[in-house]
Scaffold this motif. Structure first.
Motif, short mmCIF file in Angstrom:
data_model
loop_
_atom_site.label_atom_id
_atom_site.label_comp_id
_atom_site.label_asym_id
_atom_site.label_seq_id
_atom_site.Cartn_x
_atom_site.Cartn_y
_atom_site.Cartn_z
N UNK A 1 4.14 8.06 10.41
CA UNK A 1 4.09 6.76 11.23
C UNK A 1 2.96 6.59 12.37
N UNK A 2 2.72 5.29 12.41
CA UNK A 2 1.56 5.24 13.43
C UNK A 2 2.17 5.59 14.89
N UNK B 1 0.85 -1.16 0.01
CA UNK B 1 0.10 0.02 0.03
C UNK B 1 0.98 1.43 -0.09
N UNK B 2 0.38 2.26 -0.49
CA UNK B 2 1.23 3.55 -0.45
C UNK B 2 0.39 4.54 0.33
N UNK C 1 8.87 0.86 14.52
CA UNK C 1 9.78 1.73 13.52
C UNK C 1 9.97 3.12 14.32
N UNK C 2 8.86 3.34 14.96
CA UNK C 2 8.87 4.75 15.52
C UNK C 2 9.79 4.83 16.73
N UNK C 3 10.10 3.59 17.44
CA UNK C 3 11.03 3.54 18.48
C UNK C 3 12.39 3.91 17.83
N UNK D 1 4.04 0.83 8.25
CA UNK D 1 5.08 0.27 9.14
C UNK D 1 4.74 -0.09 10.52
N UNK D 2 5.13 -1.20 11.04
CA UNK D 2 4.70 -1.59 12.44
C UNK D 2 5.35 -0.47 13.35
#
Lengths: 444, 386
Positions: free
Chosen positions: A104-105, A48-49, A57-59, A53-54
């Protein structure tokens, strides 16, 4: 949650059309060739665009950002790196703005808390290892000085809070939590300037001791709070007894396991680090599963590991690297989870707490210094080094809130405002104390 | 130009005093730590049974005894100073430790103690000054006049290899086994005014030599000479500086007693001195540093080669009558026991390292030894001799 995310059927459609316009041009992507025969391309292999990201990845992004700001803090401002980590966390935390820009979520608070707690667990274990029961036996005045410093702080803060009309239980809780010094700040700053000497050693020891007092006392206090609301005597005795003794037994078992395995891997740095991480994880998760105090269990485990180290296996071990990693995460994450609005709401009690706590710690440790074998001037420096607040205070407030939400909210505002201020101010007074006593060994 | 600086004060013949440079290490990691000023402040709150001063870095300490004429009271004072230091160090959670060098310290980590002379030395010698965190025992022997002192100094040079080998306790340095028993003297050799004193056998000649160097600006005071043995005119002594600080004060005392007995023996001799004695000096010195008591020493006059442990036994026999007069027999017995049983401290360090396999543990074991913990049975053995 899927804020601003377009499910890019649009892109796929566009690509498909393009492919149709120029048959045979093809796409370099392997696996797509099978579809090229029909004019209709299946592009489901594409993400998807923009890609999802899980949250982890924010960490990672936060860690990178923290590393960069830490460098700025150290190189340009000659200040502790942790200030940069905190700043990075604060920016990340502030309304998730950065997360949004990076698409990012935002991390679920629970995941964040868990990562934060695990980082704190490593830090507490590391500090526990710096506690020498042998030193306390050879210099009992140190234990006396520590108890007096704690007692004075406890009484003075409680009296002040009562005078400012804070409810008795909340006042007691604030006083208990304010006893403690932040292990994270103390370890981060002393490590960073490679501090060495009496002020350093005393700050580390007193931090470990007052953390233990704070944990034990707040446990008792919570039991008292439950007694207050439910009136069962069993709670008053059984719950704290289970928490404290259980945590100590768990710590002892963890230490035993550590040495058992360490005997086989004599002096292999990498394996020693793995071993340490494993033990911390076991003690940490077990204490949560058994509803014990992770704080006490990990501090005690570190201390037991060192005390029972008859073969001096630890002498050449250095867990600094793992600890340093935990510190970056801890500061960045803790700032990301802190709600800075408490500062505005803090008011007079928070200000009073800051003043009374500072005066008590500096004056008590300074005045008692000659009894413990150093000059009072160095005692004052050690007192200044005890001002940082964060790890223990945060975790305790969190623990209280879980068990007793109303009490947590009452005490939390006052304590958290101080955490925000003394994470930074305490790091600076500690740095000043180490530099002024000549114990910081910084490269010029 | 003031030559009167070099007036040689008269001392009682064969009196002795001991200075020990000591290491201060972390009780957890065994690394050198910063504790000198705190420990000195603490142990001097009550009268210290001797003298204690800071040395060039914060992880170094120097203690010195009063002037003694006999071995037993010297040993007693060293034991008392050790106990005072250990008690103080316990309150600060640091360890005091003997040994000629710290096995794994990194010299660039050391901080120079804040005193004008140390700042001057650090400025002049640069990295050498920091690399100079090595630890020696200096023994002073009283002489009646400068000429006597110089003649004793040159005669004593033949025994320097024995002293190096007996006291050697710096096999590990900067984290490696140097393969030397005494690596400390290699560090000192880097200084321009180290090695042996020039062959001058009367005091006026020595004063002229010193005057010239001072006029040239090469030296300012006797302190600028790092010789193996140097005259110390203001004390009226010669100072033997080749000993590594032993791992125990008992060894330090015995070495002083042995030196005193040899000096008594040498003062009896009145043969002519010749510079020939120095022909093999550097060769012998190297043998002692490298191989310890297994080293071979050459007699540059007779051409004879002797293993050092045999040379020590021969010397012990020769100076026993003098030791009896000085009441230093116990010291000689102790030295003989090292030769016959346990060897020098370097051997103990290598054996400990083989079983512990960690330099940090080696340092902490050495600190236990300094406390006298590991040395208890040896004490009993000493009484059995006497």
């Amino acid at each position: 949650v899927a804020r601003g995310r377009r499910t890019f059927g649009g892109v796929r459609a566009f690509l498909a059309t393009n492919a149709g316009c120029a048959p045979g041009a093809g796409f370099p992507a392997p696996g797509a060739s099978g579809q090229q025969h029909d004019n209709k391309m299946d592009l489901t292999f594409l993400p998807d665009w923009p890609p999802v990201f899980p949250p982890a990845v924010a960490v990672a992004a936060l860690a990178l950002f923290a590393a960069a700001l830490g460098e700025i803090s150290a190189r340009w401002l000659r200040l502790p790196r942790l200030l940069g980590y905190l700043a990075a966390g604060a920016v990340f935390g502030a309304g998730g703005y950065v997360l949004e820009r990076l698409n990012l979520e935002p991390l679920p608070l629970r995941t964040l808390r868990l990562a934060l707690d695990f980082a704190a667990a490593i830090i507490l274990f590391d500090l526990g290892q710096r506690v020498s029961f042998g030193w306390l036996r050879r210099n009992p005045a140190l234990l006396g000085a520590s108890a007096l410093e704690g007692g004075l702080c406890l009484i003075a803060v409680f009296a002040t809070m009562r005078w400012l009309d804070v409810a008795p239980l909340a006042a007691a809780l604030i006083a208990t939590i304010s006893l403690s010094t932040s292990p994270a700040v103390v370890l981060a700053v002393t490590r960073e300037v490679r501090a060495q000497g009496q002020v350093t050693e005393r700050v580390l020891l007193l931090t470990a001791l007052n953390s233990i007092y704070a944990v034990v006392l707040s446990t008792l206090l919570l039991a008292w709070a439950r007694l207050d609301s439910r009136g069962l005597l069993d709670d008053y005795l059984l719950h704290p007894a289970y928490l404290i003794l259980g945590s100590l037994v768990l710590a002892a078992l963890g230490a035993r396991l550590f040495h058992l395995v360490a005997t086989f891997v004599h002096h292999d740095r990498a394996v020693e680090l793995v071993l340490m991480l494993a033990i911390v994880t076991i003690v940490f998760t077990a204490s949560m599963a058994l509803r014990l105090s992770p704080l006490l269990a990990l501090l005690a485990c570190g201390a037991f590991v060192r005390t029972s180290d008859r073969g001096r296996r630890l002498a050449s071990s250095d867990f600094g690297l793992v600890s340093a990693l935990a510190l970056v995460l801890f500061f960045a994450l803790s700032a990301a989870t802190l709600d800075f609005r408490v500062l505005a709401a803090a008011g007079l009690p928070a200000l009073a707490l800051a003043l009374v706590r500072t005066v008590c710690k500096v004056s008590a440790v300074g005045a008692l210094a000659p009894l413990t074998g150093i000059v009072w001037r160095k005692g004052v420096f050690a007192g200044l080094g005890l001002l940082p607040m964060s790890t223990i205070a945060l975790m305790l407030t969190q623990e209280v809130t879980q068990i007793h939400p109303q009490l947590g909210a009452e005490a939390g505002a006052v304590v958290l405002a101080n955490v925000i201020v003394f994470q930074v101010a305490g790091a600076l007074t500690l740095l000043f104390a180490l530099r002024a006593s000549g114990e910081a060994r910084e490269e010029r | 130009m003031n030559d009167s600086l070099l007036d040689f004060s008269k001392s009682a013949l064969l009196t002795m005093g001991v200075e020990l440079e000591l290491q201060l290490v972390e009780s957890r990691t065994g690394d050198l730590t910063r504790a000198a000023s705190d420990l000195i402040a603490l142990v001097t709150r009550t009268p210290f049974p001797g003298d204690v001063k800071p040395e060039i870095t914060e992880s170094m300490l120097e203690v010195s005894t009063a002037v003694h004429s006999a071995y037993a009271p010297l040993r007693a004072q060293l034991l008392a100073m050790r106990d005072a230091l250990v008690t103080g160090a316990d309150r600060l959670d640091v360890e005091v430790c003997g040994g000629g060098a710290h096995p794994f310290q990194r010299w660039y980590d050391r901080q120079i103690y804040d005193r004008p002379r140390f700042r001057h030395v650090a400025g002049l010698y640069g990295y050498l000054a920091k690399q100079f965190t090595v630890f020696g025992q200096h023994v002073h022997i009283g002489c009646e006049n400068g000429t006597q002192a110089l003649r004793l100094l040159h005669r004593l040079s033949a025994y320097i290899p024995q002293f190096i080998a007996l006291a050697a306790s710096s096999p590990y340095y900067q984290g490696v086994d140097t393969s030397f028993d005494c690596s400390r003297l290699n560090s000192i050799y880097a200084f321009p005014l180290s090695g042996r004193a020039p062959f001058l056998t009367d005091w006026p000649a020595f004063e002229r030599f010193f005057g010239k160097l001072k006029r040239l600006g090469v030296v300012e005071s006797m302190k600028d000479f790092y010789w193996d043995i140097r005259p110390k005119p203001e004390y009226g002594t010669i100072e033997v500086r080749v000993f590594d600080t032993p791992l125990t004060v008992e060894r330090a005392a015995a070495l002083a007693g042995y030196l005193q007995s040899i000096c008594a023996m040498l003062l009896e001799r009145d043969d002519e001195l010749s510079e020939e004695i120095y022909l093999a000096y550097n060769y012998n010195r190297f043998q002692a540093c490298r191989f310890g008591l297994e080293g071979q020493v050459l007699d540059s006059i007779t051409g004879e080669s002797t293993p050092l442990h045999i040379a020590v036994l021969q010397t012990l026999d020769a100076c026993r009558p003098f030791a009896r007069d000085l009441q230093a027999t116990d010291a000689l017995d102790e030295v003989e026991r090292w030769i016959r049983t346990e060897g020098n401290d370097a051997r103990w360090q290598r054996e400990t390292m083989q079983s512990r396999r960690s330099l940090a543990e080696l340092v902490l074991e050495s600190a236990d030894r300094w406390r006298g913990r590991a040395h208890q049975p040896a004490d009993g053995a000493l009484h059995a001799y006497g």
